[in-house]
Design an enzyme around this catalytic site. Structure first.
Site, PDB file in Angstrom:
ATOM      1  CG  ASP A  83      -2.024  -0.994   1.180  1.00 27.66           C
ATOM      2  OD1 ASP A  83      -2.376  -1.420   0.061  1.00 27.66           O
ATOM      3  OD2 ASP A  83      -2.534  -1.373   2.240  1.00 27.66           O
ATOM      4  NE  ARG A 130       0.073  -6.717  -8.416  1.00 26.21           N
ATOM      5  CZ  ARG A 130      -0.225  -7.953  -8.046  1.00 26.21           C
ATOM      6  NH1 ARG A 130       0.290  -8.973  -8.698  1.00 26.21           N
ATOM      7  NH2 ARG A 130      -1.044  -8.181  -7.030  1.00 26.21           N
ATOM      8  CB  CYS A 241      -3.613   1.842  -7.638  1.00 21.67           C
ATOM      9  SG  CYS A 241      -3.211   1.175  -6.017  1.00 21.67           S
TER      10      CYS A 241
END
Length: 305
Positions: A83, A130, A241
Site C-alpha cells: 500500500d 496489475r 495503482c
C-alpha cells in the site's frame, strides 16, 4: 526508551492482525514496554464503490496514518508494504521490514476450479490493474470485474455468486487463517506480485532514538533487501495503482534476483525483464531494471495509459 508505544493502523481485520502481530513482537522482546493500538480510518477505507485507480491510488490507505505520525499522535505505523507509495513524506522513514509472508497471489473460485480450467467468459473479481492485466495476458477470454472491500466482503461476494473467482494476496488470507479457501497459488511466472506484497512496513519518524533500537529487532535482512529493490523500481516508474506494474525480488545467498513487469491495461502488451546482482546494490538494481523496461517498451505503454 519509551514505556508506552502507540501503534497506528487501519481498522480492517487484516490491518489489526498485522498491528497486533507487531505489538506482540515488541512486548515479547521488550517486556517493560506496553504497545497500544490506535485505529485510524483512511480515505481508502471510506471509498468502497470505485476502483482505487480512479480516486488516487496507493497513498489513500496511508495518508491519514502518516499525518498522525508526523503530529506525534502515534509512535509507529504498521502498513501493508504494497500500500506504500514510492516516496514517503519528509520526516518519515521505513523503520523496519519484518520477515515476509508468502508473496504470491492466489485464486479463490466458487467451484475450486484453477485459472486454466475456468470456462470462457467466467467473471474474475479484482480491483488491481496489475492482476487484471496479467490475467488478461494468459486468459483474454475471461471477464474482469472490479471488486472492493475487505477480505470477508470479497469472499462473501464470491460465495453469493457475484463472481466465478477472485484474486487475492496469499499473505492476507493466510494471516487470517483462511488458507483452506485457496483454490490455486499463482506462481510469479504467471502473476508477478505487487511491490512489497506479503511484507509489512513499520513506518516511523526519522531519527527517533527511542524507537529505532526496538524496530531494529523486528527488521529482517532477507526481506528488506528485495523490498528495497522493488521499491526503487517503483519509484523510477512513478508507479501507483494507476498503472499495471509488478516487481518481485528474491535473495539467494547474497545474490538478488529481481523481476519487473509493465503491462498494458488490456493485457495485450507486456514488457518483462530479470536482473541479478549483489544484495548490497539492491536500490541500484531496482532503478536499473526499471530503466531497462522503459527503454524496451514500457515507456510507450505508460504513455498510452
Amino acid at each position: 526508551m519509551k514505556n508506552i508505544i502507540k501503534i497506528g493502523t487501519r481498522g480492517s481485520q487484516l490491518a489489526l492482525w498485522q498491528a497486533n502481530w507487531v505489538k506482540n513482537q515488541i512486548e515479547s522482546g521488550f517486556p517493560e514496554i506496553q504497545a497500544l493500538i490506535i485505529e485510524i480510518k483512511t480515505t481508502g477505507d471510506k471509498i468502497v464503490d470505485r476502483p482505487l485507480a480512479m480516486v488516487g491510488g496507493k497513498g489513500l490507505f496511508v495518508k491519514e496514518i502518516e499525518k498522525a505520525l508526523l503530529d506525534k499522535d502515534i509512535d509507529i505505523a504498521v502498513h501493508s508494504m504494497k500500500d506504500m507509495p514510492g516516496d514517503l513524506p519528509g520526516g518519515l522513514c521505513i523503520g523496519a521490514i519484518p520477515v515476509r509472508e508468502d508473496p504470491r497471489d492466489v485464486l479463490v473460485s466458487r467451484n475450486n476450479i484453477p485459472l486454466n480450467e475456468l470456462p470462457s467468459g467466467a467473471v474474475i473479481g479484482t480491483s488491481s490493474l496489475r492482476r487484471a492485466s496479467q490475467i488478461k495476458y494468459v486468459r483474454p477470454d475471461l471477464t474482469i470485474a472490479s471488486i472492493r472491500g475487505n477480505l470477508g466482503t470479497r469472499l462473501g461476494k464470491l460465495d453469493n455468486g457475484d463472481f466465478d473467482a477472485i484474486v487475492l494476496a496469499a499473505a492476507g488470507i493466510i494471516r487470517l487463517g483462511m488458507k483452506e479457501r485457496i483454490t490455486q497459488y499463482l506462481e510469479p511466472d504467471t502473476m508477478l506480485p505487487a511491490v512489497g506484497q506479503g511484507a509489512l512496513c513499520i513506518e516511523t519518524r526519522e531519527n527517533d532514538a527511542d524507537i529505532a533500537p526496538i524496530l531494529a529487532v523486528l527488521d529482517n535482512r532477507d526481506t528488506r533487501i528485495p523490498v528495497v529493490a522493488e521499491r526503487a523500481f517503483l519509484r523510477k516508474l512513478e508507479g501507483s495503482c494507476h498503472i499495471p506494474v509488478a516487481c518481485f525480488g528474491t535473495l539467494k545467498d547474497r545474490e538478488l534476483i529481481l523481476t519487473g513487469l509493465v503491462a498494458s491495461e488490456d493485457g495485450t502488451q507486456m514488457v518483462k525483464e530479470v536482473s541479478r546482482g549483489p544484495g548490497a546494490s539492491a536500490e541500484a538494481i531496482g532503478t536499473s531494471l526499471a530503466t531497462t523496461l522503459l527503454d524496451r517498451g514500457a515507456a510507450q505503454i505508460l504513455e498510452n495509459l
